[in-house]
Scaffold this motif. Structure first.
Motif, PDB file in Angstrom:
ATOM      1  N   ALA A 114      37.493  47.272  47.800  1.00 40.02           N
ATOM      2  CA  ALA A 114      37.078  48.497  47.110  1.00 40.02           C
ATOM      3  C   ALA A 114      37.349  48.435  45.619  1.00 40.02           C
ATOM      4  O   ALA A 114      36.787  49.214  44.846  1.00 40.02           O
ATOM      5  N   ALA A 115      38.192  47.496  45.177  1.00 39.11           N
ATOM      6  CA  ALA A 115      38.476  47.361  43.749  1.00 39.11           C
ATOM      7  C   ALA A 115      37.239  46.957  42.962  1.00 39.11           C
ATOM      8  O   ALA A 115      37.212  47.072  41.732  1.00 39.11           O
ATOM      9  N   LEU A 116      36.202  46.480  43.643  1.00 38.09           N
ATOM     10  CA  LEU A 116      34.946  46.180  42.964  1.00 38.09           C
ATOM     11  C   LEU A 116      34.216  47.454  42.560  1.00 38.09           C
ATOM     12  O   LEU A 116      33.133  47.390  41.977  1.00 38.09           O
ATOM     13  N   GLY A 117      34.791  48.593  42.878  1.00 41.52           N
ATOM     14  CA  GLY A 117      34.184  49.879  42.567  1.00 41.52           C
ATOM     15  C   GLY A 117      34.284  50.231  41.101  1.00 41.52           C
ATOM     16  O   GLY A 117      34.548  49.390  40.236  1.00 41.52           O
ATOM     17  N   SER A 118      34.085  51.514  40.829  1.00 43.71           N
ATOM     18  CA  SER A 118      33.944  51.968  39.446  1.00 43.71           C
ATOM     19  C   SER A 118      35.203  51.738  38.616  1.00 43.71           C
ATOM     20  O   SER A 118      35.133  51.636  37.395  1.00 43.71           O
ATOM     21  N   GLY A 119      36.380  51.666  39.262  1.00 43.26           N
ATOM     22  CA  GLY A 119      37.607  51.417  38.515  1.00 43.26           C
ATOM     23  C   GLY A 119      37.698  50.001  37.999  1.00 43.26           C
ATOM     24  O   GLY A 119      38.405  49.717  37.032  1.00 43.26           O
ATOM     25  N   GLY A 120      36.981  49.083  38.651  1.00 39.11           N
ATOM     26  CA  GLY A 120      36.909  47.707  38.195  1.00 39.11           C
ATOM     27  C   GLY A 120      38.116  46.872  38.582  1.00 39.11           C
ATOM     28  O   GLY A 120      39.089  47.338  39.172  1.00 39.11           O
ATOM     29  N   LEU A 121      38.015  45.600  38.239  1.00 37.30           N
ATOM     30  CA  LEU A 121      39.084  44.638  38.474  1.00 37.30           C
ATOM     31  C   LEU A 121      39.918  44.513  37.208  1.00 37.30           C
ATOM     32  O   LEU A 121      39.372  44.317  36.120  1.00 37.30           O
ATOM     33  N   THR A 122      41.233  44.612  37.332  1.00 42.09           N
ATOM     34  CA  THR A 122      42.116  44.521  36.172  1.00 42.09           C
ATOM     35  C   THR A 122      42.978  43.268  36.272  1.00 42.09           C
ATOM     36  O   THR A 122      43.591  42.998  37.305  1.00 42.09           O
ATOM     37  N   PHE A 123      43.002  42.514  35.182  1.00 37.31           N
ATOM     38  CA  PHE A 123      43.830  41.315  35.072  1.00 37.31           C
ATOM     39  C   PHE A 123      44.757  41.502  33.879  1.00 37.31           C
ATOM     40  O   PHE A 123      44.318  41.942  32.804  1.00 37.31           O
ATOM     41  N   SER A 124      46.011  41.174  34.049  1.00 39.76           N
ATOM     42  CA  SER A 124      46.957  41.322  32.933  1.00 39.76           C
ATOM     43  C   SER A 124      48.005  40.226  33.002  1.00 39.76           C
ATOM     44  O   SER A 124      48.223  39.595  34.041  1.00 39.76           O
ATOM     45  N   GLY A 125      48.669  39.987  31.870  1.00 36.53           N
ATOM     46  CA  GLY A 125      49.708  38.972  31.810  1.00 36.53           C
ATOM     47  C   GLY A 125      50.071  38.673  30.375  1.00 36.53           C
ATOM     48  O   GLY A 125      49.770  39.442  29.457  1.00 36.53           O
ATOM     49  N   THR A 126      50.720  37.540  30.172  1.00 34.74           N
ATOM     50  CA  THR A 126      51.049  37.077  28.821  1.00 34.74           C
ATOM     51  C   THR A 126      50.548  35.651  28.663  1.00 34.74           C
ATOM     52  O   THR A 126      50.392  34.907  29.634  1.00 34.74           O
ATOM     53  N   THR A 127      50.296  35.283  27.423  1.00 38.35           N
ATOM     54  CA  THR A 127      49.779  33.945  27.141  1.00 38.35           C
ATOM     55  C   THR A 127      50.294  33.487  25.781  1.00 38.35           C
ATOM     56  O   THR A 127      50.757  34.299  24.967  1.00 38.35           O
TER      57      THR A 127
END
Length: 591
Positions: A540-553
């Protein structure tokens, strides 16, 4: 007159019992002289524990069974779940009720929506929670056939539509629910549920006219069964065709001579499918051709040419009657499970009968579209519950109909994200600055769920950012040049999505200056910056809220910066730079 009195009495009795706080009971075997309960009669109700996930509102829930009717007019018993938010209703009138028509769950009894809501594994929970967050009550039918020793009559449209309508009638009778039979009611379903919602809307005037039906939402609808069957056969959604054969044969055993039509491989496949849920069968039978399972290798068209079989399929088609309530119909332009053109044709049939239809096309394939529509569905339902009229909807729209962008079937199951919106930004540690992604940033990828491979790219326009470098204000024109996105992607048997990959991008400082005077630069990171893309969660994360990726680089040192090189490198380079990227689907278009 006597028949009318009997009908009213049968309908009024359970309501009276509910008002008195008494759960209705089924007729006992020894009460042969007592007529079977009218459809929509609550038979049993018991408090239920449901697991709706983090962020869901507190609810009171009941598992129910109720009287309904199959496609042939015979009485049956159906189960379901009633969910009522614990927060008191303050809308002025009775709390609205949404009858949620589930999509395909699978043929095994453990796959029933009520069982999966209790276990916390129902892949449609996000849509149900979206309704509960509006403080509306929700009833979720299991449809017929999930009882012990039974076979779900999957895709038997009339039976499903009646089960949905009867679930609403029964929900109003649950003692302690606080629901009122006069409340505004709506129906929402997608895929199999979209078929069910369409049937519920068509049947409501004659079958459940006591409902105060405010609207019908039907997404991803198989409105033309023969066209849908041809689209499924030998393609990504072949498992749905297999399950459809099982379900319709269970509902119409005299018209679909199942034992005569299948071979040994077919019998084994059916036995296997009856013990699995939707995502298990999806991958197990992908791209199978039905002739693999038929006696003498009969093709799909040969099967559909059998008079009684063709008759059954024709009986499932939608659009044969006007839906009195307003309709919100939607479909994915890249739908690889059900063809877009037959959905457009269904819209036209409804419009020709005077139904007020709003028709949206979402940019995605079948699974993603199911969840992307939720915000628009709840907004549309809010308008209906608020009494706002929808007169003709999109029936007068003269725009040319969209063409399908679905990936070709018969190969790997590829879900394409075509120019999804990229939001978020970078947190530059040394500078103490946050750089936001500019408007127009996009993410494009092919996620091959068969090969479990992700390939894609970012597209970020050059943008102007105000920074402070060594304490001095600087306007920098920054660019992110994509060097490719790759990784792994998978969808497990419980409908959980896992993505593990990386996006590579060279950070460029195109120019720098102040007060409108910019010095051109060819400054860039000596090596691409690596952004880890890790996500695990429901599909369901493919829905309107979208996929979120986070971290440090870490940002590598800069090169080709000229005189500004040492200062800029000191300001930008180094570890600990944060990032948050959210990939959101584009908005739908009305047709």
């Amino acid at each position: 007159m006597k028949s009318l009195v009997r009908k009213l009495t049968a309908r009024a009795l359970p309501l009276a019992l509910a008002a008195a706080g008494i759960a209705a009971l089924p007729a006992t075997a020894g009460a042969a002289a007592v007529a079977a309960p009218a459809h929509g009669t609550l038979l049993t109700s018991a408090p239920a524990a449901v697991k709706l996930g983090t962020g869901a509102p507190a609810v009171n829930a009941w598992h129910i069974s109720y009287a309904s009717t199959d496609s042939r007019g015979g009485a049956n018993t159906v189960t379901g779940t009633v969910l009522v938010p614990a927060t008191a209703w303050s809308g002025g009138s009775a709390r609205p009720l949404v009858a949620y028509a589930p999509g395909t769950h699978g043929l095994a009894s453990r796959c029933a929506p009520s069982a999966q809501l209790a276990a916390g594994t129902d892949y449609e929970t996000a849509n149900i929670v979206a309704l509960l967050k509006k403080n509306w009550a929700v009833v979720v039918t299991d449809y017929a056939g999930y009882g012990a020793g039974q076979t779900p009559t999957y895709l038997a449209g009339r039976s499903q539509g009646q089960a949905v309508l009867d679930s609403a009638l029964a929900a109003f009778q649950v003692p302690g629910s606080g629901l009122s039979g006069s409340a505004m009611t709506a129906v929402w379903g997608y895929s199999q549920g979209g078929q069910s919602a369409g049937w519920a809307g068509q049947l409501e005037p004659s079958y459940a006219s006591s409902l105060n039906l405010a609207g019908v939402v039907a997404g991803g609808v198989p409105g033309d069964f023969k066209a849908s069957a041809r689209y499924l056969n030998g393609s990504t959604g072949a498992s749905f065709l297999l399950q459809g054969v099982v379900g319709l044969a269970a509902e119409y055993p005299d018209k679909i001579p199942f034992d005569e039509l299948v071979n040994d491989a077919g019998r084994a496949a059916v036995a296997d499918a009856k013990d699995k849920c939707v995502f298990e069968t999806l991958f197990d039978y992908i791209n199978d051709d039905i002739k693999q399972y038929t006696a003498d290798g009969r093709t799909l068209d040969e099967l559909m040419a059998i008079g009684s079989v063709g008759e059954v399929l024709g009986e499932q088609d939608l659009g044969g009657a006007k839906i009195q309530a307003p309709v919100y119909q939607y479909h994915g332009q890249a739908d690889e499970i059900l063809p877009l053109d037959q959905a457009i044709s269904l819209k036209k049939r409804y419009c020709s009968r005077g139904t007020a239809v709003k028709f949206d096309v979402y940019p995605s394939e079948h699974i993603a579209t199911q969840f992307q529509a939720a915000p628009n569905v709840t907004k549309w339902l809010t308008d209906r519950f608020d009494g706002k009229p929808q007169l003709v909807g999109d029936c007068l729209n003269i725009l040319p109909p969209p063409r399908s962008t679905a990936n070709p079937g018969g190969g790997d199951f590829v879900v394409s994200l075509d120019k999804w919106l990229l939001k978020g930004g970078l947190q530059l540690k040394t500078l103490g600055e946050t750089v936001l992604m500019p408007e127009g940033s996009t993410f494009t990828a092919d996620t091959d769920l068969t090969a479990r491979r992700l390939d894609g790219s970012l597209a970020v326009p050059t943008f102007l950012e105000h920074l402070r470098v060594i304490g001095l204000p600087v306007q920098a024109r920054i660019g992110l040049k994509s060097e490719g996105t790759s990784g792994t992607v998978s969808l497990d048997d419980a409908g959980r999505l896992a993505i593990h990959g990386k996006a590579l991008a060279t950070v460029e400082i195109v120019s720098a200056g102040e007060l409108g005077v910019h010095i051109p630069l060819g400054c860039r990171t000596a090596e691409p910056v690596e952004f880890a893309l890790d996500f695990e969660g429901p599909v369901a994360a493919l829905g309107s809220g979208g996929l979120t990726f986070s971290g440090t680089t870490a940002f590598p040192s800069l090169t080709d910066c000229g005189l500004f090189g040492p200062a800029l490198s000191l300001a930008f380079s180094g570890p600990g730079n944060g990032y948050t990227f959210t990939v959101v689907p584009p908005a739908p278009k009305s047709y």
